[in-house]
Motif scaffolding. Structure first.
Motif: not given
Length: 164
Positions: A70-95
């Motif tokens: 991931x590069x924050x610089x690319x987000x502006x170039x690609x005109x993205x609408x949404x970031x989908x936070x990966x499941x691996x990060x969500x699963x770790x919330x329970x830890x």
């Protein structure tokens, strides 16, 4: 989203236009997901395809944001609408580790700062859903809400939800 081959051949836009015409779906209700690997292969071609589809009203999300290159610089170039936070990060919330919460919170805050929506993938428990809300992410998908279903079952599910 289509493969990099479709982008290079130049037929992804035509495929999306055709699918919209056949289905009758309005473009603003179509969101295509991009993986970081597709974004990195041929940046110029991908930007052109995204821009062309955005003019139709189609929106875009980056799938599993933060899990790769991931590069924050690319987000502006690609005109993205949404970031989908990966499941691996969500699963770790329970830890219960503060650094795991900090990663999710950083992605959510980056989204807010860049005026992008965020969506958590793979939410499986009430605890995860509540933690996400506390961290500022109010959108999620996962087994906590419902198991995957076939298209015809989804149609029935939606019709039943509207009558409740």
């Amino acid at each position: 989203m289509g493969s990099i081959g479709q982008i290079k051949r130049g037929n992804l836009v035509d495929s999306v236009k055709s699918a919209l015409a056949i289905s009758g779906l309005e473009p603003q209700y179509l969101e295509l997901e991009l993986t970081e690997s597709v974004l990195m292969i041929d940046t110029h071609a991908v930007i052109n395809v995204i821009n062309e589809l955005k003019t139709l009203g189609v929106s875009f999300a980056i799938d599993d944001f933060g899990a790769g290159y991931s590069s924050l610089g690319y987000l502006k170039q690609f005109a993205i609408n949404k970031l989908k936070i990966g499941q691996s990060f969500i699963q770790k919330l329970s830890c219960g580790k503060s650094e795991d919460n900090a990663v999710v919170q950083a992605i959510v805050q980056s989204g807010k700062t860049l005026e992008l929506q965020t969506l958590a993938e793979g939410v499986e428990t009430l605890e995860q859903a509540e933690q996400l809300i506390q961290l500022g992410c109010g959108n999620g998908q996962g087994f906590f809400w419902h198991q995957p279903m076939r298209a015809k079952d989804f149609e029935s599910f939606c019709l039943n939800q509207m009558t409740i």
